[in-house]
Scaffold this motif. Structure first.
Motif, PDB file in Angstrom:
ATOM      1  N   ILE A   1       0.869  -1.180   0.000  1.00 50.26           N
ATOM      2  CA  ILE A   1       0.000   0.000   0.000  1.00 50.26           C
ATOM      3  C   ILE A   1       0.900   1.221   0.000  1.00 50.26           C
ATOM      4  O   ILE A   1       1.646   1.460   0.957  1.00 50.26           O
ATOM      5  CB  ILE A   1      -0.918   0.029   1.240  1.00 50.26           C
ATOM      6  N   SER A   2       0.854   1.995  -1.069  1.00 44.82           N
ATOM      7  CA  SER A   2       1.725   3.167  -1.174  1.00 44.82           C
ATOM      8  C   SER A   2       1.309   4.248  -0.187  1.00 44.82           C
ATOM      9  O   SER A   2       0.131   4.430   0.109  1.00 44.82           O
ATOM     10  CB  SER A   2       1.680   3.725  -2.598  1.00 44.82           C
ATOM     11  N   ARG A   3       2.300   4.963   0.325  1.00 48.89           N
ATOM     12  CA  ARG A   3       2.040   6.091   1.218  1.00 48.89           C
ATOM     13  C   ARG A   3       1.995   7.419   0.481  1.00 48.89           C
ATOM     14  O   ARG A   3       1.730   8.459   1.077  1.00 48.89           O
ATOM     15  CB  ARG A   3       3.121   6.158   2.302  1.00 48.89           C
ATOM     16  N   VAL A   4       2.264   7.362  -0.821  1.00 44.39           N
ATOM     17  CA  VAL A   4       2.292   8.586  -1.629  1.00 44.39           C
ATOM     18  C   VAL A   4       1.266   8.462  -2.743  1.00 44.39           C
ATOM     19  O   VAL A   4       1.256   7.475  -3.495  1.00 44.39           O
ATOM     20  CB  VAL A   4       3.691   8.831  -2.227  1.00 44.39           C
ATOM     21  N   ALA A   5       0.403   9.466  -2.872  1.00 47.04           N
ATOM     22  CA  ALA A   5      -0.626   9.454  -3.916  1.00 47.04           C
ATOM     23  C   ALA A   5      -0.015   9.765  -5.269  1.00 47.04           C
ATOM     24  O   ALA A   5       0.937  10.552  -5.377  1.00 47.04           O
ATOM     25  CB  ALA A   5      -1.723  10.459  -3.584  1.00 47.04           C
ATOM     26  N   GLY A   6      -0.593   9.156  -6.292  1.00 49.83           N
ATOM     27  CA  GLY A   6      -0.158   9.439  -7.643  1.00 49.83           C
ATOM     28  C   GLY A   6      -1.082  10.446  -8.304  1.00 49.83           C
ATOM     29  O   GLY A   6      -1.796  11.197  -7.636  1.00 49.83           O
ATOM     30  N   ALA A   7      -1.074  10.465  -9.632  1.00 48.62           N
ATOM     31  CA  ALA A   7      -1.938  11.383 -10.363  1.00 48.62           C
ATOM     32  C   ALA A   7      -3.399  11.102 -10.047  1.00 48.62           C
ATOM     33  O   ALA A   7      -3.816   9.954  -9.948  1.00 48.62           O
ATOM     34  CB  ALA A   7      -1.684  11.237 -11.869  1.00 48.62           C
ATOM     35  N   GLY A   8      -4.173  12.155  -9.876  1.00 48.75           N
ATOM     36  CA  GLY A   8      -5.589  12.010  -9.567  1.00 48.75           C
ATOM     37  C   GLY A   8      -5.863  11.676  -8.120  1.00 48.75           C
ATOM     38  O   GLY A   8      -6.965  11.257  -7.765  1.00 48.75           O
ATOM     39  N   ASN A   9      -4.836  11.841  -7.247  1.00 56.59           N
ATOM     40  CA  ASN A   9      -4.986  11.559  -5.816  1.00 56.59           C
ATOM     41  C   ASN A   9      -5.433  10.124  -5.538  1.00 56.59           C
ATOM     42  O   ASN A   9      -6.254   9.877  -4.659  1.00 56.59           O
ATOM     43  CB  ASN A   9      -5.974  12.542  -5.156  1.00 56.59           C
ATOM     44  N   VAL A  10      -4.873   9.194  -6.309  1.00 56.73           N
ATOM     45  CA  VAL A  10      -5.126   7.777  -6.045  1.00 56.73           C
ATOM     46  C   VAL A  10      -3.822   7.131  -5.588  1.00 56.73           C
ATOM     47  O   VAL A  10      -2.725   7.567  -5.958  1.00 56.73           O
ATOM     48  CB  VAL A  10      -5.679   7.057  -7.293  1.00 56.73           C
ATOM     49  N   PHE A  11      -3.941   6.091  -4.774  1.00 54.84           N
ATOM     50  CA  PHE A  11      -2.790   5.429  -4.199  1.00 54.84           C
ATOM     51  C   PHE A  11      -2.566   4.068  -4.853  1.00 54.84           C
ATOM     52  O   PHE A  11      -3.492   3.258  -4.925  1.00 54.84           O
ATOM     53  CB  PHE A  11      -2.991   5.233  -2.692  1.00 54.84           C
ATOM     54  N   PRO A  12      -1.351   3.811  -5.327  1.00 52.25           N
ATOM     55  CA  PRO A  12      -1.053   2.490  -5.898  1.00 52.25           C
ATOM     56  C   PRO A  12      -1.097   1.413  -4.816  1.00 52.25           C
ATOM     57  O   PRO A  12      -0.525   1.570  -3.736  1.00 52.25           O
ATOM     58  CB  PRO A  12       0.372   2.646  -6.451  1.00 52.25           C
ATOM     59  N   VAL A  13      -1.773   0.325  -5.113  1.00 52.96           N
ATOM     60  CA  VAL A  13      -1.884  -0.815  -4.208  1.00 52.96           C
ATOM     61  C   VAL A  13      -1.619  -2.082  -5.014  1.00 52.96           C
ATOM     62  O   VAL A  13      -2.063  -2.200  -6.162  1.00 52.96           O
ATOM     63  CB  VAL A  13      -3.277  -0.883  -3.549  1.00 52.96           C
ATOM     64  N   LYS A  14      -0.896  -3.015  -4.414  1.00 53.04           N
ATOM     65  CA  LYS A  14      -0.626  -4.284  -5.079  1.00 53.04           C
ATOM     66  C   LYS A  14      -1.258  -5.434  -4.309  1.00 53.04           C
ATOM     67  O   LYS A  14      -1.177  -5.491  -3.080  1.00 53.04           O
ATOM     68  CB  LYS A  14       0.876  -4.517  -5.214  1.00 53.04           C
ATOM     69  N   VAL A  15      -1.891  -6.331  -5.069  1.00 55.81           N
ATOM     70  CA  VAL A  15      -2.522  -7.523  -4.512  1.00 55.81           C
ATOM     71  C   VAL A  15      -1.812  -8.747  -5.079  1.00 55.81           C
ATOM     72  O   VAL A  15      -1.818  -8.965  -6.294  1.00 55.81           O
ATOM     73  CB  VAL A  15      -4.019  -7.575  -4.853  1.00 55.81           C
ATOM     74  N   SER A  16      -1.166  -9.524  -4.213  1.00 59.48           N
ATOM     75  CA  SER A  16      -0.489 -10.745  -4.657  1.00 59.48           C
ATOM     76  C   SER A  16      -1.505 -11.865  -4.821  1.00 59.48           C
ATOM     77  O   SER A  16      -2.321 -12.100  -3.921  1.00 59.48           O
ATOM     78  CB  SER A  16       0.587 -11.149  -3.648  1.00 59.48           C
ATOM     79  N   LEU A  17      -1.451 -12.542  -5.953  1.00 60.16           N
ATOM     80  CA  LEU A  17      -2.373 -13.644  -6.220  1.00 60.16           C
ATOM     81  C   LEU A  17      -1.859 -14.929  -5.573  1.00 60.16           C
ATOM     82  O   LEU A  17      -0.659 -15.232  -5.626  1.00 60.16           O
ATOM     83  CB  LEU A  17      -2.539 -13.852  -7.723  1.00 60.16           C
ATOM     84  N   ILE A  18      -2.762 -15.667  -4.948  1.00 64.25           N
ATOM     85  CA  ILE A  18      -2.416 -16.919  -4.288  1.00 64.25           C
ATOM     86  C   ILE A  18      -2.681 -18.073  -5.255  1.00 64.25           C
ATOM     87  O   ILE A  18      -3.807 -18.271  -5.703  1.00 64.25           O
ATOM     88  CB  ILE A  18      -3.241 -17.108  -3.005  1.00 64.25           C
ATOM     89  N   GLU A  19      -1.629 -18.797  -5.596  1.00 63.24           N
ATOM     90  CA  GLU A  19      -1.717 -19.913  -6.539  1.00 63.24           C
ATOM     91  C   GLU A  19      -2.434 -19.508  -7.825  1.00 63.24           C
ATOM     92  O   GLU A  19      -3.484 -20.066  -8.181  1.00 63.24           O
ATOM     93  CB  GLU A  19      -2.428 -21.109  -5.888  1.00 63.24           C
ATOM     94  N   PRO A  20      -1.889 -18.543  -8.569  1.00 64.32           N
ATOM     95  CA  PRO A  20      -2.548 -18.105  -9.804  1.00 64.32           C
ATOM     96  C   PRO A  20      -2.557 -19.202 -10.862  1.00 64.32           C
ATOM     97  O   PRO A  20      -1.554 -19.911 -11.025  1.00 64.32           O
ATOM     98  CB  PRO A  20      -1.680 -16.915 -10.252  1.00 64.32           C
ATOM     99  N   PRO A  21      -3.655 -19.372 -11.585  1.00 64.86           N
ATOM    100  CA  PRO A  21      -3.726 -20.378 -12.657  1.00 64.86           C
ATOM    101  C   PRO A  21      -2.716 -20.080 -13.761  1.00 64.86           C
ATOM    102  O   PRO A  21      -2.333 -18.925 -13.987  1.00 64.86           O
ATOM    103  CB  PRO A  21      -5.170 -20.244 -13.171  1.00 64.86           C
ATOM    104  N   SER A  22      -2.292 -21.113 -14.452  1.00 62.56           N
ATOM    105  CA  SER A  22      -1.290 -20.964 -15.505  1.00 62.56           C
ATOM    106  C   SER A  22      -1.797 -20.137 -16.674  1.00 62.56           C
ATOM    107  O   SER A  22      -1.011 -19.628 -17.473  1.00 62.56           O
ATOM    108  CB  SER A  22      -0.838 -22.342 -16.003  1.00 62.56           C
TER     109      SER A  22
END
Length: 362
Positions: free
Chosen positions: A242-263
């Motif tokens: 979860i980013s602590r710095v907002a990007g363009a448009g005052n939105v925050f970059p967030v990353k979601v790691s996938l658990i056992e992603p299908p091939s």
């Protein structure tokens, strides 16, 4: 609360018969259990965010030195193995540098050998009193200077050999070629990106979260992902950045790691991430299946079984029932990400070793 008591008493009455059964024989086959991934806060709100799949690990590969690209042996989308040769520079200039450095080192060693013989001779003469101490010291200084030159030339040779080795670009890990930025016979500078390599297997979804929602997200919270490439299917995930710095448009970059992603999933694919946001994590409890909870007749000893993937064992945890919502019940005492046994709890015991059947997503 009366209706809740009736429901729990009904569930409990079906389980009372198990109380008189003998203790579980540890020699019996390991029981398989169905699991439920705790994620939905009873007082939370569902929010959907659009995003794009990215590789969890990406390497931008380049040559450290300038040169002419001789070959690039891979194309975009190729699967590669760790240590595999991906590209090379024209080796001729680097071979010439190594040869020149070897020749210079040979001269330096010859000069050092001569100075060493001169020093030995002057030392013998000095011991006999035939030369002055100043002459001996001068011979010693000349020898030390020659040995220093040998060390310098040795370093130059090692640098030339290192440059020759650096003219071959190899894969740092197993993965897939994501992008290609150069072609054979092209002159490239040191550090110019040649290829982009995505690590195979680990995938993330990058989403943008508005500023009025970001404070309701927490690291590790469970997510559900849907992709056009997998119609009708969902993939589990967790918030890992979860980013602590907002990007363009005052939105925050967030990353979601996938658990056992299908091939079938690939970096660059679009998808949607469903998150259950909350103002106060755990304030209203979390929703779990009614069949996951056990209770005594007076409802004072309600509990669930939590599965530990590392040890493959169960632990009995007390919970406080709140409200019932269809086939789910809100309880306090569990956390997001917990794996609770969702069926057959009357046949289980604290510390029992089990194996998982599947994980039920809410």
């Amino acid at each position: 609360m009366k209706s809740l008591s009736v429901i729990l008493l009904s569930v409990t009455s079906l389980l009372l018969g198990a109380c008189d059964e003998p203790a579980i024989n540890q020699s019996e086959p390991i029981r398989a259990v169905k699991l439920f991934d705790v994620s939905q806060n009873a007082g939370g709100n569902e929010r959907t965010f659009s995003g794009k799949i990215i590789a969890a690990n990406t390497a931008n590969l380049s040559f450290p030195l300038a040169g002419t690209v001789k070959s690039i042996s891979v194309n975009i989308g190729d699967k590669i193995e760790k240590g595999q040769t991906l590209a090379t520079l024209d080796p001729v200039p680097f071979e010439l540098d190594v040869e020149a450095a070897e020749a210079e080192l040979g001269k330096a060693r010859s000069a050092a050998a001569e100075k060493e013989e001169d020093f030995k001779r002057n030392k013998q003469l000095f011991e006999k009193g035939w030369v002055s101490k100043a002459a001996l010291e001068q011979a010693q200084y000349a020898l030390e200077t020659a040995l220093g030159e040998v060390n310098f030339k040795t370093t130059r040779l090692n640098q030339a050999k290192r440059a020759r080795a650096d003219a071959v670009l190899t894969a740092p890990y197993q993965g897939v070629v994501a992008e290609k930025f150069a072609e054979p016979n092209e002159e490239v500078g040191g550090g110019k990106q040649i290829l982009s390599l995505d690590a195979e297997g680990a995938l993330e979804v990058s989403i943008s979260v508005p500023e009025n929602v970001i404070s309701n997200l927490n690291m590790g919270m469970v997510a559900t992902a849907k992709f056009g490439a997998l119609p009708g299917e969902t993939v589990r995930g967790r918030v890992t950045e979860i980013s602590r710095v907002a990007g363009a448009g005052n939105v925050f970059p967030v990353k979601v790691s996938l658990i056992e992603p299908p091939s079938a999933l690939r970096a660059g694919m679009s998808g949607e991430i469903l998150l259950v946001t909350q103002n106060a994590p755990g304030e209203h409890g979390f929703l779990i299946p009614l069949t996951a909870i056990s209770a005594s007749e007076n409802l004072k000893d309600s509990f669930v079984y939590i599965f530990d993937p590392a040890s493959q064992t169960l632990s009995r945890r007390p919970v406080i029932p709140e409200t019932v919502r269809g086939n789910l019940i809100a309880v306090k005492g569990v956390d997001a990400g917990d794996l609770v046994v969702s069926a057959g709890v009357s046949f289980l015991s604290d510390g029992q070793k089990v194996k998982r059947i599947t994980t039920v997503a809410n």
